[in-house]
Motif scaffolding. Structure first.
Motif, PDB file in Angstrom:
ATOM      1  N   SER A 180     -57.615 -24.847  -1.233  1.00 41.25           N
ATOM      2  CA  SER A 180     -57.903 -23.380  -1.363  1.00 41.25           C
ATOM      3  C   SER A 180     -59.516 -23.341  -1.832  1.00 41.25           C
ATOM      4  O   SER A 180     -60.191 -22.307  -1.520  1.00 41.25           O
ATOM      5  CB  SER A 180     -57.294 -22.830  -2.398  1.00 41.25           C
ATOM      6  N   LEU A 181     -59.991 -24.548  -2.347  1.00 38.60           N
ATOM      7  CA  LEU A 181     -61.368 -24.344  -2.695  1.00 38.60           C
ATOM      8  C   LEU A 181     -62.294 -24.905  -1.778  1.00 38.60           C
ATOM      9  O   LEU A 181     -63.637 -24.652  -1.987  1.00 38.60           O
ATOM     10  CB  LEU A 181     -61.467 -25.489  -3.997  1.00 38.60           C
ATOM     11  N   GLN A 182     -61.801 -25.118  -0.538  1.00 40.05           N
ATOM     12  CA  GLN A 182     -62.647 -25.495   0.593  1.00 40.05           C
ATOM     13  C   GLN A 182     -62.640 -24.461   1.883  1.00 40.05           C
ATOM     14  O   GLN A 182     -61.443 -24.357   2.279  1.00 40.05           O
ATOM     15  CB  GLN A 182     -62.450 -27.019   1.259  1.00 40.05           C
ATOM     16  N   ASP A 183     -63.720 -23.810   1.701  1.00 40.51           N
ATOM     17  CA  ASP A 183     -63.667 -22.553   2.566  1.00 40.51           C
ATOM     18  C   ASP A 183     -63.679 -22.594   4.113  1.00 40.51           C
ATOM     19  O   ASP A 183     -63.653 -21.842   4.881  1.00 40.51           O
ATOM     20  CB  ASP A 183     -64.786 -21.535   2.164  1.00 40.51           C
ATOM     21  N   ASP A 184     -63.629 -23.810   4.614  1.00 35.25           N
ATOM     22  CA  ASP A 184     -63.510 -24.109   6.158  1.00 35.25           C
ATOM     23  C   ASP A 184     -62.012 -24.117   6.684  1.00 35.25           C
ATOM     24  O   ASP A 184     -61.347 -24.242   7.473  1.00 35.25           O
ATOM     25  CB  ASP A 184     -63.992 -25.512   6.485  1.00 35.25           C
ATOM     26  N   VAL A 185     -60.925 -24.086   5.481  1.00 38.44           N
ATOM     27  CA  VAL A 185     -59.478 -24.209   5.812  1.00 38.44           C
ATOM     28  C   VAL A 185     -58.833 -22.805   5.420  1.00 38.44           C
ATOM     29  O   VAL A 185     -58.902 -22.519   4.421  1.00 38.44           O
ATOM     30  CB  VAL A 185     -59.069 -25.352   5.017  1.00 38.44           C
ATOM     31  N   ARG A 229     -55.562 -24.189   9.500  1.00 34.13           N
ATOM     32  CA  ARG A 229     -56.484 -23.860  10.701  1.00 34.13           C
ATOM     33  C   ARG A 229     -57.927 -24.259  10.166  1.00 34.13           C
ATOM     34  O   ARG A 229     -58.169 -23.715   9.040  1.00 34.13           O
ATOM     35  CB  ARG A 229     -56.529 -22.519  11.114  1.00 34.13           C
ATOM     36  N   VAL A 230     -58.599 -25.039  10.786  1.00 31.81           N
ATOM     37  CA  VAL A 230     -59.567 -25.617  10.267  1.00 31.81           C
ATOM     38  C   VAL A 230     -60.965 -25.699  11.029  1.00 31.81           C
ATOM     39  O   VAL A 230     -60.765 -25.688  12.296  1.00 31.81           O
ATOM     40  CB  VAL A 230     -59.609 -27.277   9.748  1.00 31.81           C
ATOM     41  N   ARG A 231     -62.130 -24.963  10.472  1.00 33.24           N
ATOM     42  CA  ARG A 231     -63.256 -24.994  11.382  1.00 33.24           C
ATOM     43  C   ARG A 231     -64.095 -26.196  11.019  1.00 33.24           C
ATOM     44  O   ARG A 231     -64.391 -26.725  10.182  1.00 33.24           O
ATOM     45  CB  ARG A 231     -64.272 -23.842  10.767  1.00 33.24           C
ATOM     46  N   SER A 232     -64.264 -26.818  12.247  1.00 37.51           N
ATOM     47  CA  SER A 232     -64.827 -28.293  12.340  1.00 37.51           C
ATOM     48  C   SER A 232     -65.412 -28.551  13.765  1.00 37.51           C
ATOM     49  O   SER A 232     -65.110 -27.911  14.795  1.00 37.51           O
ATOM     50  CB  SER A 232     -63.707 -29.197  11.971  1.00 37.51           C
ATOM     51  N   ASP A 233     -66.526 -29.452  13.664  1.00 36.64           N
ATOM     52  CA  ASP A 233     -66.802 -29.840  15.180  1.00 36.64           C
ATOM     53  C   ASP A 233     -65.872 -31.083  15.575  1.00 36.64           C
ATOM     54  O   ASP A 233     -65.166 -31.757  14.789  1.00 36.64           O
ATOM     55  CB  ASP A 233     -68.340 -30.211  15.119  1.00 36.64           C
ATOM     56  N   ALA A 234     -65.551 -31.176  16.886  1.00 39.84           N
ATOM     57  CA  ALA A 234     -64.755 -31.968  17.540  1.00 39.84           C
ATOM     58  C   ALA A 234     -64.872 -33.357  16.900  1.00 39.84           C
ATOM     59  O   ALA A 234     -63.817 -34.147  16.603  1.00 39.84           O
ATOM     60  CB  ALA A 234     -64.903 -31.986  18.899  1.00 39.84           C
ATOM     61  N   ALA A 235     -66.150 -33.855  16.568  1.00 44.83           N
ATOM     62  CA  ALA A 235     -66.476 -35.301  16.301  1.00 44.83           C
ATOM     63  C   ALA A 235     -65.724 -35.626  14.812  1.00 44.83           C
ATOM     64  O   ALA A 235     -65.641 -36.618  14.481  1.00 44.83           O
ATOM     65  CB  ALA A 235     -67.950 -35.576  16.279  1.00 44.83           C
ATOM     66  N   SER A 236     -65.850 -34.350  13.955  1.00 44.01           N
ATOM     67  CA  SER A 236     -65.297 -34.641  12.615  1.00 44.01           C
ATOM     68  C   SER A 236     -64.108 -34.392  12.344  1.00 44.01           C
ATOM     69  O   SER A 236     -63.442 -34.595  11.189  1.00 44.01           O
ATOM     70  CB  SER A 236     -66.282 -33.614  11.626  1.00 44.01           C
ATOM     71  N   ILE A 237     -63.308 -33.689  13.176  1.00 48.32           N
ATOM     72  CA  ILE A 237     -61.846 -33.289  12.801  1.00 48.32           C
ATOM     73  C   ILE A 237     -60.891 -34.338  12.410  1.00 48.32           C
ATOM     74  O   ILE A 237     -60.240 -33.999  11.541  1.00 48.32           O
ATOM     75  CB  ILE A 237     -61.477 -32.209  13.810  1.00 48.32           C
ATOM     76  N   GLU A 238     -60.847 -35.309  12.931  1.00 45.30           N
ATOM     77  CA  GLU A 238     -59.942 -36.628  12.755  1.00 45.30           C
ATOM     78  C   GLU A 238     -60.039 -36.717  11.299  1.00 45.30           C
ATOM     79  O   GLU A 238     -59.156 -36.911  10.408  1.00 45.30           O
ATOM     80  CB  GLU A 238     -60.071 -37.718  13.591  1.00 45.30           C
ATOM     81  N   LEU A 281     -62.574 -24.674  16.209  1.00 40.46           N
ATOM     82  CA  LEU A 281     -61.315 -24.247  15.472  1.00 40.46           C
ATOM     83  C   LEU A 281     -60.185 -25.094  15.780  1.00 40.46           C
ATOM     84  O   LEU A 281     -60.008 -25.139  17.116  1.00 40.46           O
ATOM     85  CB  LEU A 281     -61.086 -22.934  15.744  1.00 40.46           C
ATOM     86  N   PHE A 282     -59.552 -25.796  14.999  1.00 39.99           N
ATOM     87  CA  PHE A 282     -58.649 -26.596  15.114  1.00 39.99           C
ATOM     88  C   PHE A 282     -57.245 -26.273  14.264  1.00 39.99           C
ATOM     89  O   PHE A 282     -57.343 -25.791  13.335  1.00 39.99           O
ATOM     90  CB  PHE A 282     -59.000 -28.304  14.626  1.00 39.99           C
ATOM     91  N   GLU A 283     -56.110 -26.700  14.958  1.00 39.94           N
ATOM     92  CA  GLU A 283     -54.978 -26.661  13.959  1.00 39.94           C
ATOM     93  C   GLU A 283     -54.452 -27.790  13.773  1.00 39.94           C
ATOM     94  O   GLU A 283     -54.541 -28.900  14.673  1.00 39.94           O
ATOM     95  CB  GLU A 283     -53.858 -25.706  15.055  1.00 39.94           C
ATOM     96  N   VAL A 284     -54.313 -28.198  12.568  1.00 38.01           N
ATOM     97  CA  VAL A 284     -53.818 -29.371  12.119  1.00 38.01           C
ATOM     98  C   VAL A 284     -52.314 -29.364  11.282  1.00 38.01           C
ATOM     99  O   VAL A 284     -52.323 -28.583  10.438  1.00 38.01           O
ATOM    100  CB  VAL A 284     -54.855 -30.077  11.020  1.00 38.01           C
ATOM    101  N   ARG A 285     -51.468 -30.284  11.655  1.00 35.76           N
ATOM    102  CA  ARG A 285     -50.286 -30.608  11.320  1.00 35.76           C
ATOM    103  C   ARG A 285     -50.109 -31.464  10.110  1.00 35.76           C
ATOM    104  O   ARG A 285     -50.389 -32.736  10.657  1.00 35.76           O
ATOM    105  CB  ARG A 285     -49.119 -30.596  12.208  1.00 35.76           C
ATOM    106  N   GLN A 322     -50.030 -35.358  11.558  1.00 34.06           N
ATOM    107  CA  GLN A 322     -48.920 -35.254  12.503  1.00 34.06           C
ATOM    108  C   GLN A 322     -49.681 -34.965  13.779  1.00 34.06           C
ATOM    109  O   GLN A 322     -49.027 -35.599  14.918  1.00 34.06           O
ATOM    110  CB  GLN A 322     -47.624 -34.442  12.048  1.00 34.06           C
ATOM    111  N   ALA A 323     -50.680 -33.859  13.903  1.00 35.92           N
ATOM    112  CA  ALA A 323     -51.090 -33.540  15.162  1.00 35.92           C
ATOM    113  C   ALA A 323     -52.533 -32.587  15.045  1.00 35.92           C
ATOM    114  O   ALA A 323     -52.618 -32.126  13.830  1.00 35.92           O
ATOM    115  CB  ALA A 323     -50.301 -32.629  15.918  1.00 35.92           C
ATOM    116  N   ILE A 324     -53.192 -32.796  15.799  1.00 39.81           N
ATOM    117  CA  ILE A 324     -54.343 -31.909  15.636  1.00 39.81           C
ATOM    118  C   ILE A 324     -54.741 -31.331  17.246  1.00 39.81           C
ATOM    119  O   ILE A 324     -54.553 -32.133  18.094  1.00 39.81           O
ATOM    120  CB  ILE A 324     -55.679 -32.655  15.667  1.00 39.81           C
ATOM    121  N   GLY A 325     -54.673 -30.168  17.158  1.00 37.87           N
ATOM    122  CA  GLY A 325     -54.794 -29.129  18.523  1.00 37.87           C
ATOM    123  C   GLY A 325     -55.933 -28.383  18.551  1.00 37.87           C
ATOM    124  O   GLY A 325     -56.530 -27.784  17.386  1.00 37.87           O
ATOM    125  N   GLU A 326     -56.705 -28.429  19.464  1.00 34.84           N
ATOM    126  CA  GLU A 326     -58.001 -27.454  19.525  1.00 34.84           C
ATOM    127  C   GLU A 326     -57.702 -26.200  20.100  1.00 34.84           C
ATOM    128  O   GLU A 326     -56.968 -25.974  20.949  1.00 34.84           O
ATOM    129  CB  GLU A 326     -59.039 -28.105  20.395  1.00 34.84           C
TER     130      GLU A 326
END
Lengths: 370, 370
Positions: A88-93, A9-18, A60-64, A51-55
């Protein structure tokens, strides 16, 4: 190469998530940008693939992400490293979940006893089990042994060490185990019930193995360990090296890891060999929600061939009057861990233990057994 | 009993902070309310004591708690357990710092080599050191060896494995170490410089020890490990069991722990034996601030008798043009870890390594040595 799947689960804006998802996929695999990789095979087989990105909601996004299973191999620590080591060192994930090829789970091997095996150890039928704790640390072995004996006289199924009991100079492991195992054995002879003492093991791998050896000399069938402190590879090694021993997994240092508790305490601890998994119950002094607790229990108990099932063990600041509600919530395939609420009873410790045990047994009467 | 001090940052409202601080003090020691403790000695000597509460800002407090040092003893994992084991499960608390009796630090022993020892290994004077990484994982041993050789031909001081290189079936540790050590040795003979290859060790304690044994057969003097994955007790055990080996500590799984990085990667890793501590540099692809990086370096390098000093090793997405600024920031007692930025050079890998090395050496010319 065969892939496992890491779900973040990743905190990101929609433009940056890919771009963020691709960066995670590279970080957890080759740790290089594609232009620095000069092997077609590595780019094709080893580099992580989104494999997949879901909002899930705003920001907040789920990334497979598919990761080559062979990069983890059969080493539990390396598996955690590949799932989350650098990220683990990147606290947006947050590491939310993971899916593994069945052969991988089989290689790690899962629990030695599982739910039905734990029931056999304490001679219980289709009911929840009970567990109490010996503490506080600082008491000499003889006093810890006396407490264990008084809890066992109340017919509790498992009596475990507090996770702070190690091999301290003022109260050595060997003396404590002899005192507690002896007292529990003596009390069990009186009650006719199969109460087990569960010592806490600690230290490095070889010290922990030596402690298990001492425990076996006392006829002990179950020990507790803290997999996140011992190191997951060492925990899995002990489980495989001692197939006659049941392992209670304690979550110390497991809650701060930004790994979803159902994955860490349910799925991963089970895969690496926990027969019981202790976790902070909802409504106690810790902060897990009922949904998280339910999800941990589901991961521990769901069918997952060829692994045995793990006994969920909710714990933490659980007063006796909450027991019926908790039993309804989890059902018979659970083990209640009641620590301080019992020990606060003082002189009435054995009487309160009897009352707890009776409450649990009666709750499931008519459900097949007692 | 002698006390160590755990310093937490706690999110709380002002009305609740005293009770919350007391609860943490009990959680990290006796794990019982005082009314359930029937030993005066335990209440006096072992129960945690709140020493100070300071308000840092609205809703944020610093809490100093004295914990009996004997509850941790000489076991690194147990020390972490006592500092943060259960409280790690409560997300309103960060473990911010800790203070230890000098005898405790001496017992754990600290680094084998320290900053001056690492400089001797590579024959460097009063300048920063350089470190490059061999990756991506997935390459066969011979190709990893070729990369190591080309980096060594550029005169880099230390060439370490990527932390994802374990003992995978497609690229075994023993073969990789032979290939890389051989290539680095060969290149060093050509340059006349003392470049060292630093293999990554992994697995359980005994597998990791066996890997160190293999490395010693190849004449290797430094290895890398991930203390948070190996388990701190096992890391400390390896450092003490191999006094002729230098240890680079990699922070994998160390960032998610809600433990302040200067404490974990600086103070604790040093106490348990890291000769170099790798951490995410500011401005790279990770998220540490310049202040955090400075604090990590300060903890690693400050005088702390009788421990040797640990070399701070900033890393992560560091392009070559940033090198002078980074050297000014950290000064000569640092080791720059440049991974992907070098490897992206492809055919110009050795030339870029030469340029990096020259830039670092010249940066400190006149400062006593090259």
């Amino acid at each position: 190469m065969e892939r496992m799947v890491a779900i973040y689960r990743v905190r990101s804006d929609a433009a940056s998530i890919e771009a963020r998802a691709r960066a995670i996929a590279l970080e957890q695999s080759v740790e290089l940008p594609p232009e620095a990789i000069f092997s077609e095979a590595v780019l094709r087989d080893v580099a992580g693939e989104v494999q997949a990105i879901g909002e899930l909601g705003p920001g907040l996004f789920e990334v497979r992400i598919g990761l080559a299973a062979a990069t983890a191999g059969c080493d539990a620590g390396q598996l955690l490293n590949m799932l989350f080591g650098n990220t683990s060192l990147q606290d947006d994930v947050t590491l939310w979940d993971a899916e593994f090829p069945e052969a991988m789970a089989a290689n790690f091997g899962g629990p030695n006893y599982g739910i039905s095996g734990l029931r056999k150890i304490c001679g219980a039928g289709n009911r929840a089990l009970t567990c109490a704790a010996v503490k506080p640390q600082g008491l000499p072995p003889a006093e810890l042994g006396a407490l264990a004996g008084r809890l066992a006289a109340g017919g509790i199924d498992f009596i475990k060490d507090d996770h702070g009991l190690a091999d301290q100079g003022y109260s050595r492991f060997a003396e404590r185990v002899r005192a507690c195992a002896g007292a529990v054995c003596h009390a069990s002879d009186d009650t006719g019930l199969l109460t087990s003492y569960v010592p806490n093991i600690s230290g490095d791998l070889n010290l922990a193995a030596a402690q298990i050896g001492l425990a076996m000399e006392e006829g002990i069938e179950a020990v507790m360990a803290e997999p996140m402190i011992l190191g997951l590879s060492n925990f899995n090694r002990l489980v495989r090296d001692f197939p006659g021993m049941a392992f209670f997994a304690h979550p110390a240092m497991g809650g701060a890891a930004r790994i979803a508790p159902p994955l860490l305490l349910g799925k991963l601890f089970r895969m690496f060999g926990a027969d019981a998994t202790i976790f902070p119950n909802y409504g106690g002094r810790f902060s897990y929600s009922p949904e998280t607790c339910k999800a941990i229990a589901d991961e521990a108990r769901r069918p997952w061939q060829p692994l045995k099932r793990t006994m969920p063990c909710p714990a933490g600041g659980m007063p006796l009057e909450r027991v019926p509600g908790i039993l309804d919530f989890y059902g018979p395939e659970t083990m209640l861990l009641i620590g301080g609420s019992l020990l606060a009873a003082g002189d009435r410790l054995t009487a309160e233990a009897v009352a707890l045990q009776a409450r649990v047994v009666r709750h499931f009467e008519g459900a097949g057994n007692a």
